[in-house]
Write a protein that holds these residues in place. Sequence first.
Motif, PDB file in Angstrom:
ATOM      1  N   SER A  91       0.871  -1.097   0.177  1.00 56.18           N
ATOM      2  CA  SER A  91      -0.057   0.085   0.028  1.00 56.18           C
ATOM      3  C   SER A  91       0.988   1.249   0.106  1.00 56.18           C
ATOM      4  CB  SER A  91      -1.109   0.105   1.247  1.00 56.18           C
ATOM      5  OG  SER A  91      -1.833   1.340   1.270  1.00 56.18           O
ATOM      6  N   ALA A  92       2.180   1.221   0.096  1.00 55.95           N
ATOM      7  CA  ALA A  92       3.164   2.249   0.314  1.00 55.95           C
ATOM      8  C   ALA A  92       3.236   2.884  -1.007  1.00 55.95           C
ATOM      9  CB  ALA A  92       4.328   1.839   0.765  1.00 55.95           C
ATOM     10  N   ALA A  93       2.951   4.447  -0.925  1.00 55.67           N
ATOM     11  CA  ALA A  93       2.961   5.075  -2.297  1.00 55.67           C
ATOM     12  C   ALA A  93       3.090   6.554  -2.064  1.00 55.67           C
ATOM     13  CB  ALA A  93       1.724   4.970  -2.936  1.00 55.67           C
ATOM     14  N   ILE A  94       3.861   7.281  -2.962  1.00 61.79           N
ATOM     15  CA  ILE A  94       3.713   8.869  -2.559  1.00 61.79           C
ATOM     16  C   ILE A  94       3.333   9.655  -3.817  1.00 61.79           C
ATOM     17  CG2 ILE A  94       5.591   8.483  -0.861  1.00 61.79           C
ATOM     18  CD1 ILE A  94       7.683   9.550  -2.900  1.00 61.79           C
ATOM     19  N   PHE A  95       3.217  10.882  -3.556  1.00 62.99           N
ATOM     20  CA  PHE A  95       2.586  11.628  -4.705  1.00 62.99           C
ATOM     21  C   PHE A  95       3.396  12.954  -4.641  1.00 62.99           C
ATOM     22  CE2 PHE A  95       0.193  15.418  -6.610  1.00 62.99           C
ATOM     23  CZ  PHE A  95       0.205  14.663  -7.920  1.00 62.99           C
ATOM     24  N   ASN A  96       4.275  13.351  -5.673  1.00 64.07           N
ATOM     25  CA  ASN A  96       4.748  14.658  -5.934  1.00 64.07           C
ATOM     26  C   ASN A  96       5.409  14.717  -7.192  1.00 64.07           C
ATOM     27  OD1 ASN A  96       6.251  17.054  -5.811  1.00 64.07           O
ATOM     28  ND2 ASN A  96       7.269  16.724  -3.814  1.00 64.07           N
ATOM     29  N   GLU A  97       4.790  15.354  -8.105  1.00 68.88           N
ATOM     30  CA  GLU A  97       5.181  15.834  -9.466  1.00 68.88           C
ATOM     31  C   GLU A  97       6.619  16.327  -9.717  1.00 68.88           C
ATOM     32  OE1 GLU A  97       3.967  14.165 -12.475  1.00 68.88           O
ATOM     33  OE2 GLU A  97       2.604  12.950 -11.057  1.00 68.88           O
ATOM     34  N   GLN A  98       6.947  16.980  -8.560  1.00 73.06           N
ATOM     35  CA  GLN A  98       8.315  17.607  -8.812  1.00 73.06           C
ATOM     36  C   GLN A  98       9.448  16.938  -8.044  1.00 73.06           C
ATOM     37  OE1 GLN A  98       7.873  20.429  -9.998  1.00 73.06           O
ATOM     38  NE2 GLN A  98       5.497  19.897 -10.232  1.00 73.06           N
ATOM     39  N   LEU A 192      -4.849  14.984  -2.229  1.00 77.52           N
ATOM     40  CA  LEU A 192      -5.975  15.774  -1.775  1.00 77.52           C
ATOM     41  C   LEU A 192      -5.744  16.433  -0.488  1.00 77.52           C
ATOM     42  CD1 LEU A 192      -8.856  13.144  -2.346  1.00 77.52           C
ATOM     43  CD2 LEU A 192      -8.374  15.195  -3.847  1.00 77.52           C
ATOM     44  N   GLN A 193      -4.295  16.383  -0.186  1.00 75.41           N
ATOM     45  CA  GLN A 193      -4.023  17.202   1.071  1.00 75.41           C
ATOM     46  C   GLN A 193      -3.472  18.506   0.696  1.00 75.41           C
ATOM     47  OE1 GLN A 193      -4.575  15.333   4.123  1.00 75.41           O
ATOM     48  NE2 GLN A 193      -5.417  13.869   2.540  1.00 75.41           N
ATOM     49  N   GLU A 194      -3.796  19.443   1.691  1.00 74.05           N
ATOM     50  CA  GLU A 194      -3.496  20.846   1.471  1.00 74.05           C
ATOM     51  C   GLU A 194      -1.906  21.097   1.787  1.00 74.05           C
ATOM     52  OE1 GLU A 194      -5.300  23.301   0.386  1.00 74.05           O
ATOM     53  OE2 GLU A 194      -7.232  22.526   0.838  1.00 74.05           O
ATOM     54  N   THR A 195      -1.335  21.778   0.864  1.00 76.48           N
ATOM     55  CA  THR A 195       0.332  21.810   1.011  1.00 76.48           C
ATOM     56  C   THR A 195       0.604  23.143   0.353  1.00 76.48           C
ATOM     57  OG1 THR A 195       2.400  21.176   0.613  1.00 76.48           O
ATOM     58  CG2 THR A 195       0.706  20.318  -0.962  1.00 76.48           C
ATOM     59  N   SER A 196       1.692  23.774   0.922  1.00 74.94           N
ATOM     60  CA  SER A 196       2.208  24.846   0.265  1.00 74.94           C
ATOM     61  C   SER A 196       3.371  24.447  -0.667  1.00 74.94           C
ATOM     62  CB  SER A 196       2.910  25.847   1.137  1.00 74.94           C
ATOM     63  OG  SER A 196       3.890  25.064   1.897  1.00 74.94           O
ATOM     64  N   GLN A 197       3.650  23.304  -0.763  1.00 73.56           N
ATOM     65  CA  GLN A 197       4.558  22.737  -1.766  1.00 73.56           C
ATOM     66  C   GLN A 197       4.034  22.494  -3.087  1.00 73.56           C
ATOM     67  OE1 GLN A 197       6.379  19.125  -0.971  1.00 73.56           O
ATOM     68  NE2 GLN A 197       7.987  19.297  -2.579  1.00 73.56           N
ATOM     69  N   SER A 198       4.570  22.881  -4.280  1.00 69.37           N
ATOM     70  CA  SER A 198       3.850  22.756  -5.507  1.00 69.37           C
ATOM     71  C   SER A 198       4.248  21.167  -5.748  1.00 69.37           C
ATOM     72  CB  SER A 198       4.773  23.462  -6.508  1.00 69.37           C
ATOM     73  OG  SER A 198       4.431  23.147  -7.839  1.00 69.37           O
ATOM     74  N   ILE A 199       3.133  20.340  -6.032  1.00 68.45           N
ATOM     75  CA  ILE A 199       3.123  19.000  -6.193  1.00 68.45           C
ATOM     76  C   ILE A 199       2.540  18.519  -7.517  1.00 68.45           C
ATOM     77  CG2 ILE A 199       3.340  18.546  -3.778  1.00 68.45           C
ATOM     78  CD1 ILE A 199       0.094  17.484  -3.731  1.00 68.45           C
ATOM     79  N   PHE A 200       1.999  19.382  -8.200  1.00 66.78           N
ATOM     80  CA  PHE A 200       1.274  19.053  -9.438  1.00 66.78           C
ATOM     81  C   PHE A 200       2.014  19.515 -10.550  1.00 66.78           C
ATOM     82  CE2 PHE A 200      -2.165  19.290  -6.461  1.00 66.78           C
ATOM     83  CZ  PHE A 200      -3.073  18.066  -6.525  1.00 66.78           C
ATOM     84  N   PHE A 201       1.780  18.796 -11.746  1.00 68.98           N
ATOM     85  CA  PHE A 201       2.681  19.200 -12.944  1.00 68.98           C
ATOM     86  C   PHE A 201       1.864  20.209 -13.628  1.00 68.98           C
ATOM     87  CE2 PHE A 201       3.169  18.398 -17.627  1.00 68.98           C
ATOM     88  CZ  PHE A 201       4.684  18.764 -17.536  1.00 68.98           C
TER      89      PHE A 201
END
Length: 252
Positions: A91-98, A192-201
Amino acid sequence: MSFKNKSALVTGATGGIGSAICESFLENGVKNLAVLDRNSEESSIVYQWKIKYPESTIQYFAVDVRSDKEMAECYDVFMKDIENLDIVVNSAAIFNEQAYREVVDVNVSGVIGSTLLAIEHMRKDREGKGKGGSIVNISSCAVFQPVKCMPTYVATKHAVLGFMQSLAKDHDYMGIKFLTICPGLTDTTFCLQETSQSIFFEEDNETTLKRLKSFYVQGPKTVADAVTEIIKTAKNGSVWTIQDDQLTEHNK
C-alpha cells in the motif's frame, strides 16, 4: 479464503488506506500482522490495535520500501515467528510530480521489491518455501484515463498494473493469487492534502485541489473492505476498481 489464523504483511500501513486495510484484516481474524511504515517509532494506531485485538500478534517494522536490505530483513524477522506468510498488500505510495525519481522509487521499485520477496516466502513449488497465498498491489483508477496534472504518478500506477498482470500469467504453479485493485479518489489520497509545496505538473495546488475535491471522494474503509473481499473471492490475475464506493471487476 478465511482470514482466521492467517499471517499478513502490509506496507504503508499506519495511515490512510494502509491503516484501514490492517484494521479490516484484524477484524476478520488475522492472527499475525506485520505493519510496515517509514516512521522511526511505532505509531499510536499500532498501540491501539494491540489493545483492541489482543488475540492477534502485531509487529511494527520501521522500513523504507526503497531499501532491498531493510525489506529483506523485515521479511526474515517476521517469518521467524510465523508458520506461513499468507497475505501481502503493498500500500506504500507517494505523490509529488516535482520529485519524480522518489515517486518512481517508492511506487514502482518499492512495490516490485516487496512483491518479489513475498513470492520467495509464499511460493509452494519449491521445497522448504511457503504454502501459497495472495498478493495485492494497489494501482489507481487513473490508469484508465489520462490525468494531465499527475503524469509521473499515473505512470507508476500503470507499471504496477502491468507488473501484476504479467506475474499472474502462467505462474499458477506458485500457488499465489496476484490481485490488483484500482481505487478512485479516496479521502486519504495524498494528492488531496493541502500543502504549500508545488506537487502537481503544470498546475497550481489551489486550483487543482479545488477541482479534484469537486468529485465524489470515498472513504479508506471502502477500499479496505474491497481488498478484503477480493482476497476472499477473486481469481488470480483479476483487476478491480473501487470507485464511488462500488467494487467492480475491470474487463479488458
